[in-house]
Scaffold this active site. Structure first.
Site, PDB file in Angstrom:
ATOM      1  N   ASP A  45       0.859  -1.188   0.000  1.00 61.07           N
ATOM      2  CA  ASP A  45       0.000   0.000   0.000  1.00 61.07           C
ATOM      3  C   ASP A  45       0.894   1.236   0.000  1.00 61.07           C
ATOM      4  O   ASP A  45       1.581   1.500   0.988  1.00 61.07           O
ATOM      5  CB  ASP A  45      -0.922   0.007   1.217  1.00 61.07           C
ATOM      6  CG  ASP A  45      -2.050   1.040   1.111  1.00 61.07           C
ATOM      7  OD1 ASP A  45      -1.886   2.031   0.374  1.00 61.07           O
ATOM      8  OD2 ASP A  45      -3.086   0.854   1.776  1.00 61.07           O
ATOM      9  N   ARG A 105      -0.224   4.406  -0.688  1.00 63.28           N
ATOM     10  CA  ARG A 105      -1.037   5.611  -0.659  1.00 63.28           C
ATOM     11  C   ARG A 105      -0.622   6.567   0.456  1.00 63.28           C
ATOM     12  O   ARG A 105      -0.192   6.140   1.526  1.00 63.28           O
ATOM     13  CB  ARG A 105      -2.519   5.258  -0.502  1.00 63.28           C
ATOM     14  CG  ARG A 105      -3.124   4.601  -1.710  1.00 63.28           C
ATOM     15  CD  ARG A 105      -4.539   4.129  -1.452  1.00 63.28           C
ATOM     16  NE  ARG A 105      -4.570   3.024  -0.478  1.00 63.28           N
ATOM     17  CZ  ARG A 105      -5.684   2.398  -0.117  1.00 63.28           C
ATOM     18  NH1 ARG A 105      -6.846   2.768  -0.645  1.00 63.28           N
ATOM     19  NH2 ARG A 105      -5.647   1.408   0.752  1.00 63.28           N
TER      20      ARG A 105
END
Length: 222
Positions: free
Chosen positions: A144, A146
């Site tokens: 991830d 983000r």
């Protein structure tokens, strides 16, 4: 002529040295869900164009809010590999029903931040038996990638101090709090699973800590 080029060059350099999210435009956006305002931002740090869909007079506290990561396959094409498109539609309906709220649509978050083509490569590996975490790692990519800093900046610009966050992902809550936005409540956004996404959703729950209690009721899905 040379002098004019120099002035333009200085202006361009000044723009490139800016940081953070700059509000660029505020336009009415009638949708099938209701009449929103589309407030566009330029993220000078990453170069992404971002948009906040604002409904009603949102105020400052306990604003019903969704941080929605861009998902072309789910949002535009109706992919059943994930629940993203349904989550976006549900969030837009929810803020209209509430009478006020914000959906921040986060560009650059495709595939949890790895990009569209990498996401498609990861999906191909998932079709061969890997889960979504294993697929990213097999490609040498983060699970991830983000960042929610720009989302917090947008909320700050809108005058929002605290939110009721529509999300099943505890990391979104943690990120907003870290960036100075209080989370008064985390509101589940649970979409009924289907045969095509149940394995993906179970992986999100078991390996990415998403709160998805409704999956217990669909043990029959493979």
């Amino acid at each position: 002529m040379t002098e004019k080029v120099g002035v333009l060059g200085k202006k361009s350099a000044q723009r490139s040295q800016r940081s953070g999210a700059e509000r660029v435009v505020n336009a009415p956006l009638p949708t099938v869900y209701g009449e929103f305002r589309a407030i566009g931002y330029l993220d000078h740090d990453r170069g992404d164009e971002q948009v906040a869909l604002v409904y009603g007079e949102i105020g400052t506290d306990d604003v019903l809010t969704r941080l929605h990561s861009e998902c072309l396959t789910g949002d535009a094409f109706g992919s059943q590999h994930c629940e993203c498109g349904d989550q976006l539609a549900s969030a837009l309906r929810a803020v209209v029903a509430e009478g006020r709220g914000v959906v921040v649509y986060l560009r650059g978050h495709e595939g949890r931040g790895i990009g569209l083509l990498a996401k498609l490569r990861a999906m191909a590996l998932q079709a061969e038996g890997l889960d979504t975490v294993e697929a990213n790692l097999a490609l040498g990519l983060p699970v991830d990638a983000r960042d929610y800093g720009v989302a917090a900046e947008i909320l700050h610009d809108l005058g929002v101090r605290s939110v009721r966050l529509m999300s099943n992902n505890p990391r979104k809550r943690e990120a907003l709090v870290r960036h100075g936005i209080q989370v008064a409540e985390q509101v589940p956004l649970l979409i009924p699973p289907c045969e095509n996404n149940i394995t993906y959703l179970r992986t999100k729950r078991e390996r990415l800590d998403h709160h998805l209690p409704h999956l217990d009721a669909v043990a029959h899905l493979s």
